[in-house]
Design an enzyme around this catalytic site. Structure first.
Site, short mmCIF file in Angstrom:
data_model
loop_
_atom_site.label_atom_id
_atom_site.label_comp_id
_atom_site.label_asym_id
_atom_site.label_seq_id
_atom_site.Cartn_x
_atom_site.Cartn_y
_atom_site.Cartn_z
N CYS A 1 3.30 -5.92 -9.71
CA CYS A 1 2.88 -4.76 -8.93
C CYS A 1 1.58 -4.30 -9.57
O CYS A 1 1.58 -3.81 -10.70
CB CYS A 1 3.95 -3.66 -9.00
N ARG B 1 1.20 -0.38 -1.05
CA ARG B 1 1.90 0.91 -1.21
C ARG B 1 0.88 2.04 -1.30
O ARG B 1 0.03 2.05 -2.21
CB ARG B 1 2.79 0.88 -2.46
N CYS C 1 -5.68 10.53 -16.19
CA CYS C 1 -4.24 10.69 -16.42
C CYS C 1 -3.84 11.98 -17.13
O CYS C 1 -4.27 12.24 -18.27
CB CYS C 1 -3.69 9.50 -17.19
N CYS D 1 -7.03 7.09 -20.51
CA CYS D 1 -7.32 6.92 -19.09
C CYS D 1 -7.79 8.27 -18.52
O CYS D 1 -7.04 9.26 -18.56
CB CYS D 1 -6.06 6.44 -18.36
N CYS E 1 0.62 10.23 -24.35
CA CYS E 1 0.23 8.81 -24.39
C CYS E 1 -1.05 8.60 -25.20
O CYS E 1 -1.99 9.38 -25.12
CB CYS E 1 0.04 8.30 -22.97
N CYS F 1 11.68 -1.38 -10.71
CA CYS F 1 10.32 -1.58 -11.21
C CYS F 1 10.12 -0.71 -12.45
O CYS F 1 10.60 0.41 -12.49
CB CYS F 1 9.30 -1.21 -10.13
N CYS G 1 11.38 3.08 -9.23
CA CYS G 1 10.33 2.75 -10.20
C CYS G 1 10.39 3.74 -11.36
O CYS G 1 10.45 4.95 -11.15
CB CYS G 1 8.96 2.88 -9.55
N1 SAM Z 1 1.46 3.99 -19.04
C1 SAM Z 1 1.66 3.01 -18.07
C2 SAM Z 1 0.39 2.34 -17.61
O1 SAM Z 1 -0.68 2.94 -17.68
O2 SAM Z 1 0.47 1.21 -17.15
C3 SAM Z 1 2.44 3.47 -16.87
C4 SAM Z 1 2.20 4.81 -16.22
S1 SAM Z 1 0.62 5.09 -15.46
C5 SAM Z 1 0.81 6.78 -15.08
C6 SAM Z 1 0.65 4.20 -13.93
C7 SAM Z 1 -0.54 4.29 -13.03
O3 SAM Z 1 -0.54 5.53 -12.35
C8 SAM Z 1 -1.93 4.20 -13.62
O4 SAM Z 1 -2.32 2.90 -13.92
C9 SAM Z 1 -2.79 4.78 -12.50
O5 SAM Z 1 -3.21 3.77 -11.62
C10 SAM Z 1 -1.82 5.73 -11.80
N2 SAM Z 1 -2.21 7.14 -12.02
C11 SAM Z 1 -2.01 7.88 -13.12
N3 SAM Z 1 -2.52 9.10 -13.00
C12 SAM Z 1 -3.07 9.17 -11.77
C13 SAM Z 1 -3.78 10.19 -11.05
N4 SAM Z 1 -4.03 11.37 -11.59
N5 SAM Z 1 -4.19 9.91 -9.80
C14 SAM Z 1 -3.95 8.69 -9.25
N6 SAM Z 1 -3.30 7.70 -9.90
C15 SAM Z 1 -2.88 7.92 -11.13
FE1 SF4 Z 2 -1.03 6.43 -20.75
FE2 SF4 Z 2 -1.56 7.61 -18.46
FE3 SF4 Z 2 -3.10 5.62 -19.27
FE4 SF4 Z 2 -0.55 5.11 -18.50
S1 SF4 Z 2 -2.22 5.87 -17.22
S2 SF4 Z 2 -1.60 4.32 -20.30
S3 SF4 Z 2 0.44 7.01 -19.18
S4 SF4 Z 2 -2.87 7.62 -20.30
#
Ligand code: SAM
Ligand code: SF4
Ligand code: DTB
Length: 316
Positions: A189, A261, A60, A57, A53, A129, A97
């Site tokens: 959500c 959730r 992530c 973040c 990606c 979702c 989801c």
């Molecule tokens: N890329 C899309 C986005 O960011 O909206 C969808 C997938 S992203 C993995 C969805 C959510 O998962 C993130 O916004 C975050 O809140 C949660 N998330 C991702 N990695 C995580 C982690 N290591 N621990 C807790 N929550 C996490």
């Molecule tokens: Fe990409 Fe992970 Fe951020 Fe979603 S949470 S936008 S998958 S880096």
């Protein structure tokens, strides 16, 4: 108490900081006015497109910016996804989801596949979702027409702490996406993450942004950070369970009708801590061995927990 959309930071901090049992009692009282007793939703999550990606973040494992063990994959087949949804239904889930590690939804064959997946999941009688990053109005509209129940897009943290966590898109970008989702008539959500080094005030501010949406998000995922090796947050300690309970309870009080959730991070929680979260108003969990790339509680353990607590699964 009527549903409010004008909560202030001091009010929310006062809720968060009260004695734990007062807070949980208040949350459970409100919960019972708006939801059936002893009822929980099971939502199953799959990763349709994993890794690589473009966003950064900090939590992530799927960000291309960090050296994690997650490998980038191709987009899963529509049939394979619908088969997984069927299996999730047989195991008792009512919501399915689907996650894409995208900065924003892309047009073309992959978007057509997403629409097909949504139609397939809906045909099974499950809520569908999608979470796939930013989207525009036309994409939101086409997802709505395909029958999408909800779009997940989290704010993650407070507006003030946000740039410590992500710099490749802004808080306002996220708010704009949520507005497109709402305008298309798809339910929202939207939640966040606890345990990223934020202050209690940041937690209150995240809840304030969510609770001043009108209408509130229909569904609010609360994630406890899963600290993944290779990410900038790899060394964060797991958040104290009582702090998580406080966040869940306060979310319940502020957003009485929302589904709260308990999302990522349950593997660090004892059965008793999870029970306290349910007492605090949590009425949905992710159900299945895996979240997107990390482990979840096992199905057997979850079934045992729900049985021991007398929680019933169902759409009410
Ligand atoms: N890329 C899309 C986005 O960011 O909206 C969808 C997938 S992203 C993995 C969805 C959510 O998962 C993130 O916004 C975050 O809140 C949660 N998330 C991702 N990695 C995580 C982690 N290591 N621990 C807790 N929550 C996490
Ligand atoms: Fe990409 Fe992970 Fe951020 Fe979603 S949470 S936008 S998958 S880096
Ligand atoms: C949400 O708030 N949490 C889920 C879902 N929405 C998409 C994702 C949790 C991901 C946890 C880390 C992983 O497994 O990659």
């Amino acid at each position: 108490m009527s549903t409010r959309h004008d909560w202030t930071t001091p009010e929310i901090l006062a809720l968060l900081q009260q004695p734990l049992l007062d807070l949980v009692f208040q949350a459970q009282t409100i919960h019972r006015q708006h939801h059936p007793d002893n009822n929980i939703q099971l939502a199953t999550l799959i990763s349709v497109k994993t890794g690589g990606c473009a966003e950064n973040c900090a939590y992530c494992p799927q960000s291309a910016h960090y050296p994690t063990a997650v490998e980038k994959t191709a987009i899963a087949d529509v049939d394979a996804v619908v088969t997984q949804a069927q299996r999730a239904k047989e195991l008792g889930a009512t919501r399915f989801c689907m996650g894409w590690a995208w900065r924003e939804i892309r047009e073309g064959a992959s978007f057509e596949a997403m629409l097909e997946m949504v139609r397939g999941v809906r045909q099974l009688g499950l809520e569908a979702c999608v979470t796939a990053g930013m989207l525009n109005q036309s994409q939101a509209q086409r997802l709505a027409e395909a029958g999408l129940t909800a779009y997940n897009h989290n704010l993650d943290t407070s507006p003030e702490y946000y740039d410590q966590i992500i710099t490749t898109r802004t808080y306002q970008d996220r708010l704009n996406t949520l507005e497109q989702v709402r305008n298309a008539g798809v339910t929202v959500c939207c939640g966040g993450i606890i345990g990223m080094g934020e202050t209690e005030r940041d937690r209150a501010r995240l809840l304030e942004v969510l609770a001043t949406f009108d209408p509130h998000p229909e569904s609010v995922p609360i994630n406890a950070l899963v600290a993944v090796t290779g990410t900038p947050l790899e060394n964060q300690f797991p958040v104290d369970a009582f702090e998580l309970v406080r966040l869940c309870a306060t979310a319940r009080i502020l957003m009485p009708k929302a589904r709260i959730r308990l999302s990522a991070g349950r593997t660090h929680l004892s059965r008793e801590a999870q029970a306290l979260c349910f007492m605090a108003g949590v009425n949905s969990i992710f159900y299945g061995e895996k979240l997107l790339t990390t482990a979840n509680q096992s199905i057997d353990d979850d079934r045992q927990l729900l049985a021991d607590l007398g929680l019933k699964v169902g759409v009410v």
